[in-house]
Scaffold this motif. Structure first.
Motif, PDB file in Angstrom:
ATOM      1  N   THR A 158       0.116  -0.801  -9.505  1.00 29.43           N
ATOM      2  CA  THR A 158      -0.925  -0.882  -8.475  1.00 29.43           C
ATOM      3  C   THR A 158      -2.258  -1.195  -9.175  1.00 29.43           C
ATOM      4  O   THR A 158      -2.430  -0.907 -10.378  1.00 29.43           O
ATOM      5  N   ALA A 159      -3.175  -1.757  -8.405  1.00 27.48           N
ATOM      6  CA  ALA A 159      -4.468  -2.144  -8.985  1.00 27.48           C
ATOM      7  C   ALA A 159      -5.179  -0.917  -9.544  1.00 27.48           C
ATOM      8  O   ALA A 159      -5.797  -0.969 -10.622  1.00 27.48           O
ATOM      9  N   GLY A 160      -5.065   0.193  -8.833  1.00 28.46           N
ATOM     10  CA  GLY A 160      -5.743   1.412  -9.279  1.00 28.46           C
ATOM     11  C   GLY A 160      -5.193   1.901 -10.613  1.00 28.46           C
ATOM     12  O   GLY A 160      -5.948   2.287 -11.506  1.00 28.46           O
ATOM     13  N   ALA A 163      -6.211  -0.406 -13.501  1.00 31.38           N
ATOM     14  CA  ALA A 163      -7.615  -0.236 -13.899  1.00 31.38           C
ATOM     15  C   ALA A 163      -7.831   1.078 -14.644  1.00 31.38           C
ATOM     16  O   ALA A 163      -8.593   1.144 -15.611  1.00 31.38           O
ATOM     17  N   ALA A 164      -7.129   2.116 -14.204  1.00 31.16           N
ATOM     18  CA  ALA A 164      -7.392   3.455 -14.758  1.00 31.16           C
ATOM     19  C   ALA A 164      -6.612   3.741 -16.036  1.00 31.16           C
ATOM     20  O   ALA A 164      -7.012   4.589 -16.832  1.00 31.16           O
ATOM     21  N   GLN A 168      -1.644   2.596 -20.905  1.00 29.62           N
ATOM     22  CA  GLN A 168      -0.224   2.573 -20.525  1.00 29.62           C
ATOM     23  C   GLN A 168       0.226   1.161 -20.150  1.00 29.62           C
ATOM     24  O   GLN A 168       1.383   0.790 -20.353  1.00 29.62           O
ATOM     25  N   VAL A 169      -0.700   0.398 -19.591  1.00 28.86           N
ATOM     26  CA  VAL A 169      -0.343  -0.934 -19.092  1.00 28.86           C
ATOM     27  C   VAL A 169      -0.229  -1.948 -20.241  1.00 28.86           C
ATOM     28  O   VAL A 169       0.714  -2.750 -20.293  1.00 28.86           O
ATOM     29  N   GLU A 247       4.401   4.156 -13.944  1.00 26.92           N
ATOM     30  CA  GLU A 247       3.296   4.562 -13.067  1.00 26.92           C
ATOM     31  C   GLU A 247       3.470   5.986 -12.535  1.00 26.92           C
ATOM     32  O   GLU A 247       2.492   6.720 -12.375  1.00 26.92           O
ATOM     33  N   ALA A 248       4.708   6.362 -12.266  1.00 26.92           N
ATOM     34  CA  ALA A 248       4.956   7.724 -11.746  1.00 26.92           C
ATOM     35  C   ALA A 248       5.654   8.549 -12.814  1.00 26.92           C
ATOM     36  O   ALA A 248       6.476   9.417 -12.502  1.00 26.92           O
TER      37      ALA A 248
END
Ligand SMILES: O=C(O)CC1=CCC(=O)O1
Length: 262
Positions: A158-160, A163-164, A168-169, A247-248
């Motif tokens: 997700t975009a959020g 960005a945050a 991790q990305v 993400e989760a």
């Protein structure tokens, strides 16, 4: 890293966790490698011998001439299990890894204990999606792989979150840039050509389906379609896009443990 010698090259893998514990195989998504599961490893290796590998055409594994098929990628898993003398294992695959899991549960049910199908579908995308992507990476090579970056981030996270959580990305998108264009294209063809919609009802392994409520590729509806056809299948949903294991992370790992330890 250890590798198993297949007829046409070496398949890279890691086997971690206590000897004698049940084996859990982890299968990566398109454009990533076995390190996509890093966040899960500390918790999973407390309970399982975790066998993760780079799917053919990815990471440090062999890159052979494409197109590949999901059957070919499933047979690579069987060869890996045979080489390591593993008769039966749990299997968890994400997206393309989930297609491989469906093939294994249908074609080698005696080898699969519990099945976890994450962010996947019985059929993923249409030729109109896959063929231009295949042509672009084959024509553009490494630069085309780098050019996939932004669109991939927007499908995977997700975009959020993107960005945050750049820490991790970035390692995950870095895997995409490192992926062989020929390997990536050959795997895109395998995903394009797979269709298990008419066979799902034959899956007998206890199955968990994991969905991301914001996954734009393999949607919750795709997950429910599988759940309705696989007898007794459970479904969990996380606030995540396509790579829900990243993400989760913590909730994903807990759901996996809860299901596998039943
Ligand atoms: O297109 C993507 O990047 C998402 C995806 C489809 C199959 C897969 O493994 O990842």
């Amino acid at each position: 890293m250890p590798a198993v010698r297949l007829a046409d090259g070496d398949l890279n893998y890691l086997l971690e966790g206590p000897a004698g514990a049940p084996v859990l195989v982890l299968s990566n998504s398109l454009g990533t490698d076995l390190h996509m599961w890093d966040v899960q490893m500390p918790a999973l290796t407390r309970h399982f011998q975790v066998l993760r590998y780079d799917t053919r055409g990815h990471g440090q594994s062999l890159v052979t001439e494409g197109p590949y098929s999901i059957e070919q990628l499933g047979r690579d898993v069987l060869a890996l299990l045979d080489a390591l003398d593993i008769a039966k294992a749990h299997f968890c695959g994400l997206s393309m890894g989930g297609l491989i899991g469906q093939w294994l549960a249908l074609n080698a049910p005696e080898r699969i204990a519990r099945l976890v199908l994450c962010n996947t579908a019985a059929k993923i995308g249409a030729p109109e999606v896959w063929n231009p992507r295949i042509e672009t990476v084959l024509a553009g090579g490494a630069q085309a792989m780098r050019d996939l970056r932004d669109a991939s981030i927007s499908r995977w996270f997700t975009a959020g979150f993107a960005a945050a959580q750049p820490q991790q990305v970035e390692p995950i998108v870095g895997m995409l840039a490192q992926t062989s264009p020929e390997g990536y294209a050959a795997n895109c063809a395998a995903v394009r050509d797979a269709d298990f919609r008419e066979q799902l009802a034959d899956i007998q392994s206890p199955t968990l389906i994991v969905c991301g409520s914001l996954d734009p590729v393999t949607t919750v509806e795709h997950g429910r379609f599988m759940q309705q056809r696989i007898e007794g299948a459970k479904l969990v949903e996380f606030h995540a896009a396509h790579l829900s294991n990243v993400e989760a992370g913590v909730a994903f790992t807990q759901a996996l443990l809860d299901f596998l330890n039943q």
